[in-house]
Scaffold this motif. Structure first.
Motif, mmCIF file in Angstrom:
data_model
loop_
_atom_site.group_PDB
_atom_site.id
_atom_site.type_symbol
_atom_site.label_atom_id
_atom_site.label_comp_id
_atom_site.label_asym_id
_atom_site.label_seq_id
_atom_site.Cartn_x
_atom_site.Cartn_y
_atom_site.Cartn_z
ATOM 1 N N UNK A 210 0.831 -1.201 0.000
ATOM 2 C CA UNK A 210 0.000 0.000 0.000
ATOM 3 C C UNK A 210 0.869 1.257 0.000
ATOM 4 N N UNK A 211 1.903 1.258 0.810
ATOM 5 C CA UNK A 211 2.811 2.418 0.862
ATOM 6 C C UNK A 211 3.492 2.611 -0.487
ATOM 7 N N UNK A 212 3.951 1.515 -1.092
ATOM 8 C CA UNK A 212 4.602 1.630 -2.399
ATOM 9 C C UNK A 212 3.612 2.136 -3.447
ATOM 10 N N UNK A 213 2.395 1.634 -3.415
ATOM 11 C CA UNK A 213 1.376 2.090 -4.366
ATOM 12 C C UNK A 213 1.096 3.580 -4.194
ATOM 13 N N UNK A 214 0.991 4.022 -2.956
ATOM 14 C CA UNK A 214 0.748 5.443 -2.694
ATOM 15 C C UNK A 214 1.911 6.298 -3.178
ATOM 16 N N UNK A 215 3.117 5.775 -3.018
ATOM 17 C CA UNK A 215 4.306 6.489 -3.501
ATOM 18 C C UNK A 215 4.304 6.573 -5.018
ATOM 19 N N UNK A 216 3.929 5.481 -5.681
ATOM 20 C CA UNK A 216 3.828 5.510 -7.141
ATOM 21 C C UNK A 216 2.790 6.536 -7.592
ATOM 22 N N UNK A 217 1.693 6.660 -6.854
ATOM 23 C CA UNK A 217 0.683 7.667 -7.209
ATOM 24 C C UNK A 217 1.289 9.063 -7.154
ATOM 25 N N UNK A 218 2.061 9.336 -6.110
ATOM 26 C CA UNK A 218 2.682 10.659 -5.977
ATOM 27 C C UNK A 218 3.666 10.930 -7.106
ATOM 28 N N UNK A 219 4.302 9.859 -7.608
ATOM 29 C CA UNK A 219 5.265 9.998 -8.702
ATOM 30 C C UNK A 219 4.575 9.956 -10.077
ATOM 31 N N UNK A 220 3.245 9.851 -10.068
ATOM 32 C CA UNK A 220 2.436 9.781 -11.288
ATOM 33 C C UNK A 220 2.742 8.537 -12.119
ATOM 34 N N UNK A 221 3.102 7.474 -11.432
ATOM 35 C CA UNK A 221 3.311 6.171 -12.071
ATOM 36 C C UNK A 221 2.052 5.341 -11.797
ATOM 37 N N UNK A 222 0.981 5.721 -12.499
ATOM 38 C CA UNK A 222 -0.342 5.197 -12.194
ATOM 39 C C UNK A 222 -0.490 3.716 -12.496
#
Length: 75
Positions: free
Chosen positions: A23-35
């Motif tokens: 979940x943390x990694x997914x949220x980080x990817x969202x912030x990096x716009x790596x949807x």
């Protein structure tokens, strides 16, 4: 941010079912716009916790931005 992804990657190598790290990694990817990467991770979280409201919401948001980003490049 990259360090956080690296730490989550290491934890997921040890335990692929670690929902918190995913979940943390997914949220980080969202912030990096790596949807696309974020949506894959949220899908995995939902595999273990199908009614996780945060993952359901963020999966929807990621899909929206991913689809809108792609359509903005089409002429």
């Amino acid at each position: 941010v990259n360090e956080l992804v690296d730490r989550c990657d290491a934890e997921l190598e040890r335990d692929p079912s670690n929902v918190k790290a995913r979940y943390i990694r997914a949220s980080t990817f969202m912030k990096k716009k790596k949807y696309a990467k974020a949506m894959k991770d949220f899908d995995q979280v939902l595999r273990y916790k199908p009614d996780d409201i945060g993952s359901l919401y963020n999966r929807g948001v990621g899909t929206f931005f991913f689809l809108n980003r792609r359509s903005s490049f089409e002429f």
